[in-house]
Every structure is written in C-alpha cells, then in structure tokens.
Scaffold this motif. Structure first.
Motif, PDB file in Angstrom:
ATOM      1  N   LEU A  54      17.817  63.160  44.281  1.00 52.72           N
ATOM      2  CA  LEU A  54      18.416  61.826  44.416  1.00 52.72           C
ATOM      3  C   LEU A  54      19.424  61.580  43.299  1.00 52.72           C
ATOM      4  N   GLU A  55      19.040  61.930  42.086  1.00 53.30           N
ATOM      5  CA  GLU A  55      19.945  61.759  40.940  1.00 53.30           C
ATOM      6  C   GLU A  55      21.236  62.554  41.144  1.00 53.30           C
ATOM      7  N   SER A  56      21.062  63.793  41.655  1.00 53.70           N
ATOM      8  CA  SER A  56      22.257  64.631  41.838  1.00 53.70           C
ATOM      9  C   SER A  56      23.181  64.051  42.898  1.00 53.70           C
ATOM     10  N   GLU A  57      22.627  63.190  43.750  1.00 54.89           N
ATOM     11  CA  GLU A  57      23.436  62.530  44.770  1.00 54.89           C
ATOM     12  C   GLU A  57      23.959  61.186  44.293  1.00 54.89           C
ATOM     13  N   GLY A  58      23.736  60.898  43.015  1.00 59.88           N
ATOM     14  CA  GLY A  58      24.256  59.657  42.461  1.00 59.88           C
ATOM     15  C   GLY A  58      23.371  58.448  42.680  1.00 59.88           C
ATOM     16  N   ILE A  59      22.120  58.693  43.067  1.00 60.09           N
ATOM     17  CA  ILE A  59      21.186  57.573  43.236  1.00 60.09           C
ATOM     18  C   ILE A  59      20.225  57.573  42.059  1.00 60.09           C
ATOM     19  N   ARG A  60      20.218  56.465  41.328  1.00 59.24           N
ATOM     20  CA  ARG A  60      19.365  56.450  40.145  1.00 59.24           C
ATOM     21  C   ARG A  60      17.897  56.505  40.555  1.00 59.24           C
ATOM     22  N   SER A  61      17.182  57.483  40.027  1.00 58.42           N
ATOM     23  CA  SER A  61      15.800  57.692  40.435  1.00 58.42           C
ATOM     24  C   SER A  61      14.974  58.167  39.249  1.00 58.42           C
ATOM     25  N   LEU A  62      13.657  58.011  39.381  1.00 63.82           N
ATOM     26  CA  LEU A  62      12.775  58.364  38.281  1.00 63.82           C
ATOM     27  C   LEU A  62      11.465  58.869  38.869  1.00 63.82           C
ATOM     28  N   ALA A  63      10.987  60.047  38.425  1.00 59.76           N
ATOM     29  CA  ALA A  63       9.686  60.542  38.881  1.00 59.76           C
ATOM     30  C   ALA A  63       8.606  59.956  37.983  1.00 59.76           C
ATOM     31  N   ILE A  64       7.579  59.371  38.605  1.00 55.25           N
ATOM     32  CA  ILE A  64       6.532  58.700  37.830  1.00 55.25           C
ATOM     33  C   ILE A  64       5.169  59.275  38.208  1.00 55.25           C
ATOM     34  N   ASN A  65       4.394  59.621  37.188  1.00 58.66           N
ATOM     35  CA  ASN A  65       3.046  60.123  37.411  1.00 58.66           C
ATOM     36  C   ASN A  65       2.116  58.931  37.654  1.00 58.66           C
TER      37      ASN A  65
END
Ligand code: ASP
Ligand code: MG
Length: 468
Positions: free
Chosen positions: A140-151
């Motif tokens: 998602l980030e590489s597509e320009g969408i701000r994203s975050l993986a959360i445990n």
C-alpha cells in the motif's frame, strides 16, 4: 467512528503477490470515500507450516525445523519480490528477515526444552499474520497510500486461555481508541494482524484457529464501525456446501443468529465466534469473495422480515458421539451436571446433546479434534464412578456426521422435523440422534457417516432451499 469500514482478508485472499495486490486495491478503493481498517490472516497454509515447525522443534528435530524455516522465509521473500518495485524492497525485506528470526528464536527455545510452552507457541504462531500484515502494508505504501502494519498484541486484550483466548472488550476498546483512532483520523490505513492478542500484562495469546474473522469483529465493535466486510474465496453464505449440493445458492441476506448457527455447525465461511461482538451494536457484516468482488455476497443483519422455513443446511463429518450411562438409575444423580462441568472447564464445545431422564444416560457430540481432551476430562472428573463400576465404560462413536438445518422462520413451524426425518429416511440413512435448541432456530441431526452427504441433499431438496 462513523463510516469506518473494517475489511478482513483471509489466507487465500493473502495467498500470493497477486492476491495481496487485489486485496490492497479493494481496500484502497473503499478508502477513497471512507476510513478503512484492514485485518489480515497469514498467507494460506502458513499457520499450518508454523505449527508443524513447532512440532518438529518440540520433538528435537533440528533438520525438520530448519527446513520449515527456509520454506517460511522463501515464501515471504518471493512474494515480496513479486509485490514491490525493486527500489522499494529494502525495508520490507529487513522486516521479513527479522520476523522469521523471531520465530526461529522461539522455536529454538522449544527445541532446547523439548516442550512447547503455550504462550511461546501463541507468540510464534502469530508471526504468520505479522508477516502478511507487513507485506500488504508495504505494498500500500509503495502505491502511495499511507499505511501501517500493527501487531494486534498491542491492541486486543484477552484472557489467558492460550490458543483459544477470549477478548476483554473494555480494555480493548480503550487501547483501540487510543492507538488506532488517531491513525484512522489522520488518513492512514492501518493493517492489523488477525488471530492474536495479548493478556493485560502483555503475554501473547491467540483466538483459536480461523480467529482472524473474530479479530475483525472485535475491532469493529470497539471502534463502532459502520460495517465489516469479510473477504474469502467463496461467494457468500450458501444454502448448502456446493461440493455436496450442486443446486446450492448464495443467500443474499441472513440474520446474525442464522449465520452463527451455520458457522457453529460446520459452515466454513465464518469463524463461529465472529458475530457475538457485533450483535449488540447491530453492525452489519458482508461475506464476500475476493476472487469475484463484483458479486454482492451475503449480508448478515439483525432482522429479516417475512422469511419462512429453513434457510440453509450445513454438515460436518469431523465429530464424535460420546455416550455416558450409569449402571443403575440411582447413581445417575448429578451425572450430567458433573460431566458438563468437566467439559466446560476443559473448554470443550458440545455441538448437540440428548438425554433420557430416567436412567440419566445421555450422549453428546463434540468436534473430533477435541475428542481426546473430552475423554480425558470425563475420566478425571468421574474416575471414582468408573473405578467402582457405577458408570459403564464411555462409548465413543466416530462413525457419525452432523447435519444442521437453520432458519429463523422454522420457529413455530409445525411438521418441519417430521418432514426432515421422512426425507432422510427415504434415503435409507440411519438417524442416530436429534436435538433442537430451545430457540427453534436449528435442528441438529446426527446420522451415520456414510449417509451424511445423501442426507444433506435430501434435506436441501425437501426444504427447497435452492429455490428462492
Ligand atoms: N491464520 C490463522 C489460522 O489459520 C487464523 C485465520 O486464518 O483466521 O487459523
Ligand atoms: Mg478463515
């Protein structure tokens, strides 16, 4: 949060670079007009691989463990190479290696101990979800969408029943609001690991196999989401398993109760515990196919008007029937209460139960995977009665299958049980036990294993389930 959409992607929807791309695109598309939170399962078969790796570790088989570790690493690195442009791989590559190293560290501990402590196992098995969350969020980030993986161990608070924990909703609500809402409000797309959580004092837990659906509904409930979409590889909830009944149809709508009964009795589309957190807040759920996202899927809601009769039939062959019988009527007192108490404490689910009151003999159905634990807990709780011959030896019948017919409209409908039995008997299938819950929402029928599929088809035809 008003408008929040929680989307959960299962293992097959995360199964390859191509599938992950599709999942990310589905999430990104919705995010154009409302906040979206994604919950992910591990890539298909990864949880089994991790569990198997731990079995090798526990047995002292270092070579077996190493081979599994290699497979784990290769699968995720290959996916990553296919998923991300070459110049954007570095951080995620490091992330994959470090999660695989975490798993290795835990498994090596098991190898040394020749044992698999429950909490270490839960921490280790949830690494599958952490890997898949990392991959989709990097994409998602590489597509320009701000994203975050959360445990989810930092968000979902559970009791300490390792391997099959239950959420504690209030502390989870607090954490989710504190840690997830700010991201959502600032336009970030959080990707939370399904399946896992942690106790209030931080010990890692998991919610049971297939528990990512449950994770999604827990988060939806505590964040007051508007909807939950559960993405799988089938078109929705069907009137029967299409592999057994070719005429089976997708149901456009079912109620929470119907869906829960179907899930509980073997339908694989939803984890049985998924709906409970959503009912009170009436948050609707959609079951959708990520391989055919244009299809509407099934909507799960609290009420439906004007539905009559049965809606769907499910079946499962992975069950066993356990019978308990006192040798004399007098010793039966409190037998059922004590047996059920023992099973409850061992966390074993009873799928159906029938009894005859005079002798206090009774039989009940459990999942095959829980059979040995069920027997152990009964032997322990009733050891004196067995030792003195007050109770006959436990009888176990594994040559059975469970069929369940569900529908809110069956309530008060006279003659339905009779019609089902007639239809099943017409196929010469032997009915072993029957049970109907007091809600009259489901009729459960235990039949000989080899007649199960015939019985399912007979019931589907008799109730004309494929014809709307
Ligand atoms: N990955 C976990 C499992 O295979 C949880 C899930 O898929 O829902 O059981
Ligand atoms: Mg699943």
């Amino acid at each position: 949060m008003e408008n929040l959409l929680v989307m959960k992607f299962g293992g097959t929807s995360m199964g390859s670079a191509e599938r992950i791309r599709t999942a990310a695109d589905l999430a990104a598309r919705e995010k154009q007009h409302r906040p979206v939170l994604v919950v992910v399962s591990a890539m298909s078969k990864v949880t089994d691989l991790l569990l198997d790796a731990m079995r090798h570790a526990e047995a002292g088989d270092r070579a077996g463990l190493d081979a599994h570790l290699q497979t784990l690493q290769d699968r995720h690195l290959e996916t990553l190479r296919e998923l991300l442009p070459a110049d954007k791989q570095e951080a995620a590559h490091g992330g994959v290696l470090s999660l695989v190293a975490d798993f290795q560290r835990l498994a090596q501990g098991m190898l040394m101990l020749n044992e698999r402590p429950a909490r270490a196992a839960d921490e280790a098995v949830s690494i599958g979800e952490r890997l898949s969350a990392l991959l989709i969020s990097a994409y998602l980030e590489s597509e320009g969408i701000r994203s975050l993986a959360i445990n989810a161990a930092t968000v979902i608070v559970t009791d300490a029943l390792f391997g099959n924990a239950s959420p504690l909703m209030e502390p989870t609500r607090e954490k989710a609001r504190r840690d997830l809402l700010p991201w959502l409000e600032s336009g970030v797309l959080p990707v939370v690991t399904g399946f896992n959580g942690a106790t209030a004092d931080g010990r890692p837990t998991t919610l049971g196999r297939g528990g990512s659906d449950f994770s999604a509904s827990i988060l939806a409930a505590v964040l007051d989401a508007a909807e939950v979409w559960i993405w799988t590889d089938v078109d929705g909830i069907m009137t029967a398993d299409p592999r057994l009944v070719p005429e089976a149809k997708v149901l456009p709508e079912v109620t929470y109760n119907e869906a829960a009964e179907l899930a509980y009795n073997g339908a694989k589309v939803l984890h049985p515990r998924t709906l409970a957190p959503l009912i009170e807040r009436e948050i609707p759920v959609w079951s959708k196919n990520s391989f055919a996202p244009e299809k509407p899927g099934t909507k799960i809601v609290s009420h439906l008007n004007g539905r009559r009769g049965a809606r769907a039939v499910t079946s499962t062959a992975s069950v066993a029937l356990i019978a308990l019988e006192p040798s004399a009527a007098v010793v039966g007192a409190r037998l059922m209460a004590r047996a059920l108490d023992a099973l409850g404490r061992a966390n074993i689910e009873i799928l159906a139960l029938t009894s005859s009151s005079f002798r206090q003999s009774f039989c009940f159905l459990v999942r095959q995977g829980e059979l040995s634990a069920a027997l152990e807990s009964l032997e322990a709780a009733l050891s004196l009665e067995f030792a003195h011959g007050y109770l006959k030896p436990v009888e176990v019948d594994e040559d059975v299958g469970l069929l369940a017919v569900a529908g809110e409209g069956m309530r008060g409908e006279t003659g339905i049980a009779g019609r089902l039995f007639t239809a099943i008997s017409r196929e010469q299938v032997n009915i072993i036990a029957i049970a109907q819950g007091s809600s009259e929402l489901t009729i459960s029928i235990v039949v000989r294993r080899d007649g199960l599929e015939k019985a399912v088809r007979a019931v589907h035809g008799e109730c004309r389930l494929g014809e709307e």
